[in-house]
Enzyme design. Structure first.
Site, PDB file in Angstrom:
ATOM      1  N   GLU A  20      77.445 -20.818  11.948  1.00 14.59           N
ATOM      2  CA  GLU A  20      76.450 -21.295  12.453  1.00 14.59           C
ATOM      3  C   GLU A  20      76.621 -20.762  13.777  1.00 14.59           C
ATOM      4  O   GLU A  20      77.100 -20.523  14.886  1.00 14.59           O
ATOM      5  CB  GLU A  20      76.571 -22.809  12.781  1.00 14.59           C
ATOM      6  CG  GLU A  20      74.789 -23.085  12.989  1.00 14.59           C
ATOM      7  CD  GLU A  20      75.226 -24.380  14.183  1.00 14.59           C
ATOM      8  OE1 GLU A  20      74.182 -25.551  14.262  1.00 14.59           O
ATOM      9  OE2 GLU A  20      76.574 -25.311  14.309  1.00 14.59           O
ATOM     10  N   ASP A  43      81.061 -25.374  12.032  1.00 12.88           N
ATOM     11  CA  ASP A  43      79.365 -25.418  13.226  1.00 12.88           C
ATOM     12  C   ASP A  43      80.142 -25.266  14.633  1.00 12.88           C
ATOM     13  O   ASP A  43      80.677 -24.750  15.337  1.00 12.88           O
ATOM     14  CB  ASP A  43      79.645 -27.353  13.547  1.00 12.88           C
ATOM     15  CG  ASP A  43      78.558 -27.466  14.771  1.00 12.88           C
ATOM     16  OD1 ASP A  43      77.602 -27.897  14.174  1.00 12.88           O
ATOM     17  OD2 ASP A  43      79.235 -28.768  15.675  1.00 12.88           O
TER      18      ASP A  43
END
Length: 757
Positions: free
Chosen positions: A458, A421
């Protein structure tokens, strides 16, 4: 009242330890704990404390504890303690007992706090570590003999400099979680608001036998080019009563096992689980605020990087059961040929910001090491995560913590990969400055334990470090391709000037990834992910509708590239609903024929709606929960198309190339590239054996009479897909013959033809 000086004598490896009850002093600022000092013959001090239940929110009067103290001390357990070992960090079982080791570079005092099983002792024990003897470098350590091998809760009180402007946030009134704790004990029931202020402790289990993975167990080891990823939330997948599971099993790891047949029917071969590290789902309810009605169901607020989320255990079973059931889940998924990828959050933690901190671990252990701080601005926490703090990932100590965490999930739990993330945070130095060759990213790329894993970034953060196509990768890292998402959305909904970008994304985004030894599958293609609109909402809402989140609609992304097809939200208009259905199929078709690694979101296979909420992290309701009744209602229509399209991809190698497309692999049936108003694209994919595929996408509001090229020699065209047709004609596996030299491609529709003998 405490009377007399009768003494209790205990053995200690460094000498005889004497307990003197006259040294008990009330400490009301620490939940009314009563302190008991132990003096050894070498003047080392250990602290033992007794208390009322540590989990109770209200303080107990010190006077009452003083009255009770003599009786509690009479049953005090006897332990031998030794200096212990500096490694491994965390809790370990060694020959001389249970070893505790924790890092803190700037601490001046460390106290180990232990709560034993009630059958052994009812209360808390505190042991102060001697900085001269129980410290090796920056590691504080102690070993306790004859501690129980399980059922013990523990944490630390840590004190140090109170110089805020230097980056320190020490507060020894707080019991802190060991960053290396392998299990975490807290509340047992997910979302139990009656226990929302509960304290979290580390715990361990040296009693259980090793998990039995089975004689015939093997890892799926699916090539990256063959992955079809299903992004999902463990709890939300089965939490709804329509799952038809027993209530104690809903929202659990075991609940997911029960629904593996659905994943197989859909056709996906990898699940990407939203965060399953321990988090506090009720963190937003610990103080009055506009979001204090919310329950964090997504889990992007990590408390500990080693422990599986304990409230995903069935029957409120707690951390040991959660660990075992997580392994059962992985074993069952692997047995079904499905890989397990974890969405991991190393960019920030749950501890929030300096204005409203929620100190549970790192902040109180060594804030200046674990977080990025701005020493030029009163040592305020830097915030590149959008969540108040930024984990200091490239500090050597923090980097090793992250690496050990990743290795733990691979070796202990057999997971197959990780999606990081806000991974651009991993590309920042300790002062927040972007760096070209971040040590952590390189170490992950080169680590031998992680060598078999899928590694996905990401590639952006909330500080503006956008690295799509440029993420440091060492030819190992795949990326969530945000440009794919945006370009596919814009073309399918009919934006002008997007045809060239659409073609580039369909063909594998070579403009981004054809560098060094990177491959098409390093582009993780997606139209929908957990944050943002669902697929249904993408074709049903022009604007986000986030009022339920308590932030006045200011949260969530504003750039959704969505189109409501004529009416905002729910409607009974049959024409609009038919158009929305076509558009969802168009998106799914585009995703499944694109070179790269496709990822879809849980629930899109039946058209799940969040009613326009594009940031639904805080709703433990049907907004997020999989609706099994709706799935059944769409099984023969929407779901059927999605499933067949996935299986078509997996059965046609031409859609899953190892290397980037060359000129002889594709024919673009196009001479109108530079017409900004052109919203039609047709092309042929050549498989080298005559099994070519023709595709056409029409994003105009009118029909296009497409010229169909001649099929390969001794082949005929068969229509497999026409998204304008109703089920079952929208997808015919064996194909429909009789394709002429032209084909009317309806407005906002797409077709797929296959050359067959």
């Amino acid at each position: 009242m405490i009377r007399g000086p009768p003494q209790i004598v205990q053995k200690c490896p460094t000498g005889i330890v004497t307990v003197n009850r006259t040294n008990i002093v009330p400490r009301t600022h620490r939940h009314a704990l009563q302190e008991l000092r132990l003096f050894s013959s070498d003047h080392r001090i250990l602290k033992f404390c007794t208390s009322e239940e540590e989990f109770q929110p209200r303080l107990v009067a010190a006077a009452k504890l003083q009255e009770e103290a003599p009786q509690m001390l009479d049953t005090f357990p006897s332990f031998e303690v030794s200096l212990g070992l500096a490694h491994p960090l965390g809790v370990s079982e060694i020959e001389s007992g249970i070893n505790f080791a924790i890092f803190s570079q700037h601490a001046s005092a460390v106290t180990l706090c232990i709560i034993l099983p009630k059958s052994v002792h009812d209360g808390m024990i505190e042991l102060a570590l001697d900085p001269q003897k129980n410290r090796t470098g920056d590691i504080w350590h102690i070993c306790i003999k004859e501690l129980p091998q399980g059922g013990v809760l523990y944490g630390y009180r840590i004190d140090g400099p109170r110089n805020w402007q230097e980056g320190h946030r020490f507060d020894d009134s707080i019991i802190l979680i060991d960053p290396y704790a392998k299990l975490i004990e807290g509340r047992r029931a997910f979302g139990d608001k009656s226990n929302k202020m509960c304290r979290f402790f580390g715990t361990y289990d040296f009693n259980s036998l090793p998990f039995d993975w089975g004689e015939n167990y093997k890892l799926p080891n699916i090539p990256e080019k063959d992955l079809v990823i299903y992004e999902m939330n463990v709890r939300a997948f089965t939490a709804d009563e329509t799952s038809s599971l027993d209530q104690d099993q809903r929202g659990s790891y075991l609940g997911l096992i029960e629904k593996i047949p659905h994943l197989l029917e859909l056709g996906v071969n990898a699940v990407e689980l939203l965060p399953v590290f321990e988090f506090d789902e009720l963190e937003l309810q610990r103080r009055p605020n506009p979001r204090d009605h919310m329950i964090n169901t997504w889990g992007y607020s990590t408390i500990n990087f080693f422990a599986p989320m304990s409230r995903y255990a069935s029957c409120g079973g707690g951390p040991v059961r959660a660990s075992w059931e997580f392994k059962e889940m992985v074993k069952a998924l692997h047995g079904a040929g499905i890989e397990v990828i974890l969405d991991v959050v190393y960019n920030h933690t749950n501890e929030a910001d300096d204005e409203n901190p929620y100190t549970t671990s790192f902040r109180g252990i060594d804030n200046k090491v674990y977080y990025m701080v701005d020493l030029n601005n009163n040592a305020q926490l830097l915030n590149f995560s959008g969540c108040g703090n930024t984990f200091n990932c490239n500090h050597p100590t923090v980097m090793e913590l992250i690496l050990e965490s990743l290795r733990h999930w691979v070796t202990e739990y057999h997971v197959d990969g990780f999606r990081f993330d806000l991974a651009s945070v991993l590309c920042r130095g300790t002062d927040g400055t972007p760096i070209n060759a971040p040590p952590l990213v390189k170490a992950i790329s080169k680590d031998s334990v992680l060598s078999r894993c899928k590694i996905i970034s990401e590639p952006w953060d909330c500080g503006g470090l956008y690295l799509v196509g440029k993420f440091p990768n060492w030819d190992r890292w795949a990326e969530w391709n945000g440009k794919y998402r945006d370009d596919i959305r814009r073309f399918i909904k009919g934006d002008a000037g997007m045809k060239g970008n659409f073609a580039t994304r369909i063909a594998g985004s070579a403009d981004l990834y054809r560098v060094n030894k990177r491959k098409p599958y390093h582009s993780v293609n997606f139209v929908i992910a957990h944050d943002g609109f669902t697929l249904y909402d993408l074709v049903s809402y022009n604007n986000k509708h986030n009022d339920a989140n308590g932030e006045g609609g200011n949260d969530g992304c504003n750039d959704n590239f969505s189109w409501n097809c004529g009416i905002e939200g729910e409607t009974s208009d049959a024409n609009i609903n038919a158009l929305r259905s076509r558009q969802m199929k168009n998106f799914h078709l585009a995703l499944m024929v694109s070179q790269g690694t496709p990822m879809m979101l849980m629930g899109d296979e039946y058209g799940h709606t969040r009613y326009g909420n594009n940031n639904s992290y805080g709703h433990d309701t049907a907004i997020n929960n999989f609706q099994w009744g709706q799935l059944e209602a769409r099984k023969n229509d929407h779901f059927r198309f999605f499933s067949k399209m996935i299986k078509f991809r997996l059965s046609h190698n031409v859609l899953r190339k190892e290397n980037f497309i060359e000129k002889n692999d594709i024919t673009w049936l196009e001479d109108n590239w530079y017409n900004e108003e052109s919203r039609f694209l047709a092309f042929m994919l050549h498989d080298g054996n005559g099994g070519d595929i023709y595709l056409a996408f029409n994003a105009h509001h009118f029909s296009i009479k497409a010229a169909i090229p001649s099929p390969p020699r001794n082949r005929s065209w068969y229509r497999v897909v026409d998204t304008n047709l109703k089920s079952p004609d929208d997808f015919v596996t064996e194909g429909v013959s009789g394709i002429s030299e032209t084909y009317d491609v309806a407005p906002y529709s797409a077709i797929l033809l296959e050359a067959k003998q």
